[in-house]
Design a protein around this motif. Structure first.
Motif, PDB file in Angstrom:
ATOM      1  N   UNK A 180    -122.234 -29.817  42.052  1.00 21.05           N
ATOM      2  CA  UNK A 180    -123.552 -29.333  42.442  1.00 21.05           C
ATOM      3  C   UNK A 180    -123.774 -29.488  43.935  1.00 21.05           C
ATOM      4  N   UNK A 181    -123.345 -30.609  44.493  1.00 21.75           N
ATOM      5  CA  UNK A 181    -123.517 -30.857  45.925  1.00 21.75           C
ATOM      6  C   UNK A 181    -122.773 -29.822  46.755  1.00 21.75           C
ATOM      7  N   UNK A 182    -121.541 -29.503  46.363  1.00 24.78           N
ATOM      8  CA  UNK A 182    -120.758 -28.522  47.113  1.00 24.78           C
ATOM      9  C   UNK A 182    -121.374 -27.128  47.006  1.00 24.78           C
ATOM     10  N   UNK A 183    -121.925 -26.816  45.840  1.00 21.16           N
ATOM     11  CA  UNK A 183    -122.573 -25.517  45.681  1.00 21.16           C
ATOM     12  C   UNK A 183    -123.791 -25.402  46.594  1.00 21.16           C
ATOM     13  N   UNK A 184    -124.564 -26.475  46.684  1.00 18.13           N
ATOM     14  CA  UNK A 184    -125.740 -26.468  47.561  1.00 18.13           C
ATOM     15  C   UNK A 184    -125.325 -26.331  49.019  1.00 18.13           C
ATOM     16  N   UNK A 185    -124.222 -26.982  49.399  1.00 14.57           N
ATOM     17  CA  UNK A 185    -123.743 -26.878  50.779  1.00 14.57           C
ATOM     18  C   UNK A 185    -123.452 -25.430  51.161  1.00 14.57           C
ATOM     19  N   UNK A 186    -122.899 -24.679  50.223  1.00 14.37           N
ATOM     20  CA  UNK A 186    -122.629 -23.263  50.477  1.00 14.37           C
ATOM     21  C   UNK A 186    -123.924 -22.479  50.655  1.00 14.37           C
ATOM     22  N   UNK A 187    -124.905 -22.758  49.820  1.00 18.47           N
ATOM     23  CA  UNK A 187    -126.197 -22.068  49.931  1.00 18.47           C
ATOM     24  C   UNK A 187    -126.892 -22.403  51.245  1.00 18.47           C
ATOM     25  N   UNK A 188    -126.722 -23.626  51.712  1.00 18.53           N
ATOM     26  CA  UNK A 188    -127.375 -24.050  52.951  1.00 18.53           C
ATOM     27  C   UNK A 188    -126.892 -23.253  54.152  1.00 18.53           C
ATOM     28  N   UNK A 189    -125.648 -22.807  54.129  1.00 20.11           N
ATOM     29  CA  UNK A 189    -125.129 -22.044  55.260  1.00 20.11           C
ATOM     30  C   UNK A 189    -125.898 -20.746  55.465  1.00 20.11           C
ATOM     31  N   UNK A 190    -126.417 -20.175  54.369  1.00 22.98           N
ATOM     32  CA  UNK A 190    -127.189 -18.940  54.475  1.00 22.98           C
ATOM     33  C   UNK A 190    -128.486 -19.182  55.240  1.00 22.98           C
ATOM     34  N   UNK A 191    -129.190 -20.246  54.898  1.00 19.91           N
ATOM     35  CA  UNK A 191    -130.467 -20.510  55.577  1.00 19.91           C
ATOM     36  C   UNK A 191    -130.245 -21.036  56.994  1.00 19.91           C
ATOM     37  N   UNK A 192    -129.108 -21.695  57.251  1.00 14.13           N
ATOM     38  CA  UNK A 192    -128.831 -22.151  58.614  1.00 14.13           C
ATOM     39  C   UNK A 192    -128.662 -20.952  59.552  1.00 14.13           C
ATOM     40  N   UNK A 193    -128.044 -19.880  59.044  1.00 16.48           N
ATOM     41  CA  UNK A 193    -127.908 -18.665  59.851  1.00 16.48           C
ATOM     42  C   UNK A 193    -129.279 -18.080  60.181  1.00 16.48           C
ATOM     43  N   UNK A 194    -130.205 -18.147  59.233  1.00 19.29           N
ATOM     44  CA  UNK A 194    -131.563 -17.658  59.494  1.00 19.29           C
ATOM     45  C   UNK A 194    -132.301 -18.563  60.480  1.00 19.29           C
ATOM     46  N   UNK A 195    -132.023 -19.862  60.436  1.00 23.53           N
ATOM     47  CA  UNK A 195    -132.637 -20.772  61.415  1.00 23.53           C
ATOM     48  C   UNK A 195    -132.257 -20.383  62.835  1.00 23.53           C
ATOM     49  N   UNK A 196    -131.026 -19.877  63.015  1.00 22.11           N
ATOM     50  CA  UNK A 196    -130.610 -19.457  64.355  1.00 22.11           C
ATOM     51  C   UNK A 196    -131.434 -18.252  64.812  1.00 22.11           C
ATOM     52  N   UNK A 197    -131.792 -17.351  63.860  1.00 25.93           N
ATOM     53  CA  UNK A 197    -132.659 -16.225  64.217  1.00 25.93           C
ATOM     54  C   UNK A 197    -134.035 -16.715  64.643  1.00 25.93           C
ATOM     55  N   UNK A 198    -134.590 -17.646  63.870  1.00 27.71           N
ATOM     56  CA  UNK A 198    -135.902 -18.189  64.226  1.00 27.71           C
ATOM     57  C   UNK A 198    -135.847 -18.877  65.577  1.00 27.71           C
ATOM     58  N   UNK A 199    -134.769 -19.595  65.846  1.00 31.43           N
ATOM     59  CA  UNK A 199    -134.609 -20.258  67.148  1.00 31.43           C
ATOM     60  C   UNK A 199    -134.676 -19.258  68.286  1.00 31.43           C
ATOM     61  N   UNK A 200    -133.919 -18.188  68.172  1.00 30.24           N
ATOM     62  CA  UNK A 200    -133.863 -17.207  69.258  1.00 30.24           C
ATOM     63  C   UNK A 200    -135.211 -16.525  69.445  1.00 30.24           C
ATOM     64  N   UNK A 201    -135.924 -16.307  68.335  1.00 31.39           N
ATOM     65  CA  UNK A 201    -137.229 -15.672  68.464  1.00 31.39           C
ATOM     66  C   UNK A 201    -138.225 -16.597  69.175  1.00 31.39           C
ATOM     67  N   UNK A 202    -138.273 -17.867  68.768  1.00 26.04           N
ATOM     68  CA  UNK A 202    -139.195 -18.817  69.412  1.00 26.04           C
ATOM     69  C   UNK A 202    -138.790 -19.026  70.865  1.00 26.04           C
ATOM     70  N   UNK A 203    -137.507 -19.134  71.143  1.00 25.12           N
ATOM     71  CA  UNK A 203    -137.059 -19.373  72.516  1.00 25.12           C
ATOM     72  C   UNK A 203    -137.330 -18.178  73.420  1.00 25.12           C
ATOM     73  N   UNK A 204    -137.350 -16.982  72.852  1.00 25.31           N
ATOM     74  CA  UNK A 204    -137.753 -15.826  73.661  1.00 25.31           C
ATOM     75  C   UNK A 204    -139.214 -15.954  74.073  1.00 25.31           C
ATOM     76  N   UNK A 205    -140.040 -16.475  73.183  1.00 24.12           N
ATOM     77  CA  UNK A 205    -141.437 -16.702  73.537  1.00 24.12           C
ATOM     78  C   UNK A 205    -141.560 -17.776  74.613  1.00 24.12           C
TER      79      UNK A 205
END
Length: 486
Positions: free
Chosen positions: A349-374
């Motif tokens: 279960x832990x390894x499966x969650x780790x894989x899912x987390x990579x998807x949201x980490x990629x989205x965090x990078x989008x949010x970072x770039x948007x806030x940093x542009x502001x």
């Protein structure tokens, strides 16, 4: 020292934006919300040309979100996974030429802006829509002490450009031809550009909105058109419902009983149809018997002998509903153990969650770039940027331990350590000031009892290993508490 000038979304009267009219109760115009019911055949047809059927697939995703608890839990699982813990860090510093007072003032201004934006709450709403529809289109509303993001109808939006690694989008102003009463609910920019559209509907139907006021987040960055991220499970959702209906029918049939009563025939006489009871009498007794039987029992009255054929499944037959649900989660790319604890192991279960987390980490990078542009639009001498920690509701304890261990060795991670506890930069600074400068708790508060302040005589044995260090047999032993002795 000059005051900090902040370039941010147009500031409106607080009374106007703090209570945006989402639904005009006096407006009877039908909304664009989903009100259709789709079939499995519709899904197959739409997926044959997803680029052409963007709107239909988006509506299917909305429909399944409301109609299928499995699909809704899948969307909410990913949307609620990140905690949006962040720190604000300076960059491009010339440490030999820093005015500490100015630096502190500008840093505080940056923290205050982010505090007003309430990023964890606003971005959670963004992700719920993004994971459902692939792209979120929004417009910011900001005052001196209020902020929120207004979602826009994706049927009238499309990505038009990329600025500083962040998506910009254009809006179709023919929207207000269909919903004229909604124009007053939109900011001044929409009203001005709609006037341009009315003068020249051909050239000004699609107009790009001011990037200082908009936000656009896309889950499937590898595609140049919107496609719901979990489109692969659409058919599986319908399979689950079909098998549930079949299981219900099978259960009824398994509990159904048929009784037969045979009309006696005169066997001594060779004439056909020589009944010993007349038809009216047989029917009368049949009707009386039917009235006395429960719903799950049927009755047949016939002069012929009837043999029962029972369509019973063998014991080796699998539960088709459970199989359909397994196929659903396999198509989604997530572990069904997240939603069903049957045959689960902690390591798997832990390894499966780790894989899912990579998807949201990629989205965090989008949010970072948007806030940093502001933040780049700040007219300040010193530059600051936001960094979202890779923390989720599942790994936050591990991240905290990582930063705590690094802090013990003198690494500059105290702000990250506080962020992993859910403290924003402003909360961290204010609480440190309150506890140390005002209340002087570091001098008056007695340290709590812990392994660092006293010996642990009651604890025996070596420290517990992490899940990654265990063998398969060790995992089984831990899951079943095999080493616990009464």
């Amino acid at each position: 020292m000059s005051d900090v000038v902040i370039n941010q979304p147009t500031k409106l009267d607080f009374a106007k934006i703090s209570k945006l009219i989402i639904n005009d109760l006096n407006d009877s115009t039908p909304s664009s919300s989903i009100n259709k019911k789709y079939t499995k055949e519709d899904i197959i047809r739409f997926m044959q040309n997803p680029r052409k059927n963007q709107k239909q697939l988006r509506e299917v995703s909305r429909y399944l979100y409301e109609a299928s608890p499995n699909y809704k839990r899948l969307i909410l699982y990913f949307a609620c996974l990140p905690t949006f813990d962040y720190i604000v860090e300076p960059y491009g510093l010339n440490t030999e030429k820093i005015n500490k007072k100015t630096f502190k003032t500008q840093y505080q201004k940056t923290l205050e802006l982010l505090e007003i934006m309430n990023l964890p709450h606003e971005f959670l709403k963004v992700l719920k829509i993004a994971f459902k529809e692939d792209v979120f289109y929004g417009y910011e509303h900001m005052s001196d002490d209020s902020y929120f993001i207004q979602p826009l109808d994706p049927d009238y939006c499309q990505i038009s450009s990329i600025e500083d690694g962040v998506y910009n989008f254009a809006f179709d102003f023919s929207y207000f031809n269909k919903y004229p009463k909604k124009l007053k609910q939109y900011p001044e920019e929409f009203q001005q550009k709609y006037k341009k559209y009315e003068k020249d509907k051909k050239n000004y139907r699609w107009q790009e909105l001011d990037s200082n006021n908009t936000i656009c987040i896309k889950v499937n960055e590898e595609l140049d058109y919107p496609l719901p991220p979990f489109n692969a499970v659409f058919e599986s959702v319908f399979d689950i419902e079909d098998y549930k209906k079949l299981k219900k029918v099978k259960t009824k049939l398994d509990n159904y009983m048929v009784l037969t009563q045979q009309i006696p025939i005169d066997d001594k006489n060779s004439e056909p149809n020589n009944f010993l009871i007349d038809l009216d009498t047989a029917i009368a007794f049949h009707n009386r018997a039917v009235q006395a039987l429960p719903e799950a029992v049927g009755l047949i009255t016939s002069p012929m002998k009837i043999d029962a054929i029972k369509l019973d499944h063998k014991q080796t037959d699998t539960d088709q509903v459970a199989q359909a649900e397994r196929d659903y989660y396999n198509a989604a790319g997530v572990s069904q153990f997240l939603f069903n604890s049957e045959k689960v192991t902690s390591v798997g279960l832990s390894k499966s969650i780790n894989t899912d987390e990579q998807i949201v980490f990629a989205l965090l990078r989008q949010f970072e770039r948007w806030v940093n542009r502001k933040l780049k639009n700040f007219n300040t001498k010193y530059k600051f940027r936001i960094r979202f920690l890779n923390t989720t509701v599942f790994n936050v304890d591990d991240v905290f331990e990582k930063y705590l261990k690094a802090a013990q060795y003198g690494m500059p991670v105290k702000l990250a350590l506080g962020a992993s506890l859910g403290l924003s930069g402003s909360e961290m600074a204010n609480m440190v000031f309150l506890e140390n400068e005002i209340m002087e708790l570091h001098d008056t508060l007695i340290p709590l009892s812990s392994s660092h302040t006293q010996s642990s005589k009651g604890e025996k044995g070596r420290p517990q290993k992490s899940d990654d260090e265990l063998t398969e047999s060790g995992v089984k032993t831990r899951d079943t508490d095999g080493n616990v002795r009464e």
